[in-house]
Enzyme design. Structure first.
Site, PDB file in Angstrom:
ATOM      1  N   CYS A 134       0.839  -1.197   0.000  1.00  0.00           N
ATOM      2  CA  CYS A 134       0.000   0.000   0.000  1.00  0.00           C
ATOM      3  C   CYS A 134       0.873   1.246   0.000  1.00  0.00           C
ATOM      4  O   CYS A 134       1.784   1.370   0.822  1.00  0.00           O
ATOM      5  CB  CYS A 134      -0.914  -0.007   1.226  1.00  0.00           C
ATOM      6  SG  CYS A 134      -1.940   1.481   1.389  1.00  0.00           S
TER       7      CYS A 134
ATOM      8  N   CYS B   9       1.508   3.112   6.253  1.00  0.00           N
ATOM      9  CA  CYS B   9       0.751   1.871   6.075  1.00  0.00           C
ATOM     10  C   CYS B   9       1.679   0.838   5.470  1.00  0.00           C
ATOM     11  O   CYS B   9       2.207   1.030   4.372  1.00  0.00           O
ATOM     12  CB  CYS B   9      -0.457   2.091   5.160  1.00  0.00           C
ATOM     13  SG  CYS B   9      -1.462   0.589   4.929  1.00  0.00           S
TER      14      CYS B   9
ATOM     15  N   CYS C 139      32.594  -2.362  -7.263  1.00  0.00           N
ATOM     16  CA  CYS C 139      31.783  -3.461  -7.807  1.00  0.00           C
ATOM     17  C   CYS C 139      30.338  -3.014  -8.024  1.00  0.00           C
ATOM     18  O   CYS C 139      29.711  -2.434  -7.133  1.00  0.00           O
ATOM     19  CB  CYS C 139      31.836  -4.648  -6.851  1.00  0.00           C
ATOM     20  SG  CYS C 139      30.776  -6.013  -7.339  1.00  0.00           S
TER      21      CYS C 139
ATOM     22  N   CYS D  37      20.355  -6.644  -2.659  1.00  0.00           N
ATOM     23  CA  CYS D  37      19.419  -5.941  -1.782  1.00  0.00           C
ATOM     24  C   CYS D  37      19.253  -6.723  -0.483  1.00  0.00           C
ATOM     25  O   CYS D  37      18.944  -7.911  -0.496  1.00  0.00           O
ATOM     26  CB  CYS D  37      18.076  -5.776  -2.488  1.00  0.00           C
ATOM     27  SG  CYS D  37      16.819  -4.952  -1.478  1.00  0.00           S
TER      28      CYS D  37
ATOM     29  N   CYS E  56      15.097  -7.771   0.025  1.00  0.00           N
ATOM     30  CA  CYS E  56      14.470  -8.885  -0.692  1.00  0.00           C
ATOM     31  C   CYS E  56      15.475  -9.882  -1.249  1.00  0.00           C
ATOM     32  O   CYS E  56      15.079 -10.892  -1.816  1.00  0.00           O
ATOM     33  CB  CYS E  56      13.611  -8.351  -1.838  1.00  0.00           C
ATOM     34  SG  CYS E  56      14.539  -7.522  -3.157  1.00  0.00           S
TER      35      CYS E  56
ATOM     36  N   CYS F  51      22.170  -5.177 -11.187  1.00  0.00           N
ATOM     37  CA  CYS F  51      23.294  -4.371 -11.677  1.00  0.00           C
ATOM     38  C   CYS F  51      23.056  -2.923 -11.287  1.00  0.00           C
ATOM     39  O   CYS F  51      21.987  -2.364 -11.547  1.00  0.00           O
ATOM     40  CB  CYS F  51      23.419  -4.526 -13.192  1.00  0.00           C
ATOM     41  SG  CYS F  51      24.665  -3.447 -13.944  1.00  0.00           S
TER      42      CYS F  51
END
Length: 331
Positions: free
Chosen positions: A89, A94, A186, A191, A194, A199
């Protein structure tokens, strides 16, 4: 002795872990988990190996209930973000997730959290816009302040220097903001929210061969190649590949065929301290026979090694040039 703090501890100070057999003291594990959860590095791995710590161990080792709740929230968000059909959302404050599988044709979504009910678009993930197409994705923000756009040239140059020194981009999967020092280091990013590998230059999810393909993205560098430079490089590879591969094969064949026997003969002749002691007890004929036999054996083996090297290397190089490079050039 704890391998982290290097202090002697009693046996009961080393808790057992369900994921692996490594042991550390309670204090070090608590500090390690507290730092990992506060930095949203979830799931948490063992401080000594890549094994993922079990939630039961983390709940047992974390003393603060707030950190345990934060761990559960981060773990849940990590699982939801990895799902390509989950939408978050966009309303402020939220954090509700909507499972939106198969909603491409009917993109109007509604937040199900009590008291929210925000309507947003499945495609652009922005507030619902019934009278127009999806708005383009805004450019990644930089650290330069908005007032720098109206500043004097000296201040503008300073703002550009800051933007080049550090940059913020968005994860292509979960849209989390990620900062990287733009120093040409590099460009393979991971991440922490997740787990997406992408790249930094083109912001696309990548595989292990992304930087080997002629896409213009380089493993190290501040920016990708320009389109003109990339096309010229690809054309040069396609046109010059036969000559370069033939030259490399023509040099490799005599070097391997002749170089291996010479190397083996010098190796047997020189040997080392052990070989010197053995040569002192051997006659000249025996030494000559030993060197000759090694050279003759190498002369028999070197053509096989040469044939394998050329027979495998040349087809691989031709397949890459006239397969991957040509397909990239035709795009």
């Amino acid at each position: 002795e704890c391998p982290l703090c290097l202090l002697p501890q009693p046996p009961e100070a080393f808790p057992t872990l369900a994921s692996c057999s490594h042991r550390s003291c309670w204090t070090c594990l608590e500090q390690y988990l507290r730092l990992a959860v506060s930095e949203s590095r979830v799931p948490v791995s063992c401080p000594h190996c890549p094994a993922t710590l079990q939630p039961t161990d983390i709940h047992r080792l974390l003393p603060e209930p707030a950190l345990r709740d934060k761990y559960e929230e981060f773990l849940l968000r990590r699982l939801l973000v990895a799902d390509p059909g989950t939408r978050w959302c966009p309303a402020p404050d939220c954090s509700y997730a909507v499972f939106a599988h198969g909603c491409a044709e009917c993109p109007r979504l509604t937040c199900g959290r009590e008291g929210c009910g925000t309507e947003f678009c499945y495609h652009c993930r922005q507030p619902w816009h019934p009278d127009g197409p999806c708005a383009p994705v805004p450019p990644a923000p930089s650290l330069a302040t908005p007032t720098a756009q109206l500043a004097q040239p000296e201040e503008l140059a300073h703002g550009e220097a800051l933007a080049e020194a550090e940059d913020i981009k968005v994860c292509p999967r979960c849209s989390a903001f990620i900062m990287k020092i733009n120093d040409g280091s590099c460009n393979r990013m991971n991440c922490t929210v997740c787990g997406c590998l992408f790249c930094w230059l083109c912001l696309r999810e990548i595989s292990d061969v992304h930087f080997l393909s002629p896409s213009g993205c380089t493993f190290w560098g501040k920016r990708p190649w320009s389109r003109t430079r990339r096309i010229l490089w690809q054309l040069g590879m396609v046109l010059g590949a036969p000559m370069v591969i033939s030259l490399a094969a023509g040099v490799a064949v005599p070097v391997i065929t002749i170089g291996i026997p010479i190397y083996m003969g010098r190796k047997v002749l020189a040997g080392g301290p052990a070989a010197l002691s053995r040569r002192s007890s051997l006659s000249g004929c025996q030494q000559c026979l030993s060197v000759t036999s090694s050279v003759l054996l190498s002369l028999f083996v070197s053509p096989i090694i040469t044939a394998l090297t050329v027979g495998v290397g040349v087809p691989l190089m031709l397949t890459y040039v006239y397969g991957t490079v040509v397909l990239s050039l035709c795009r």
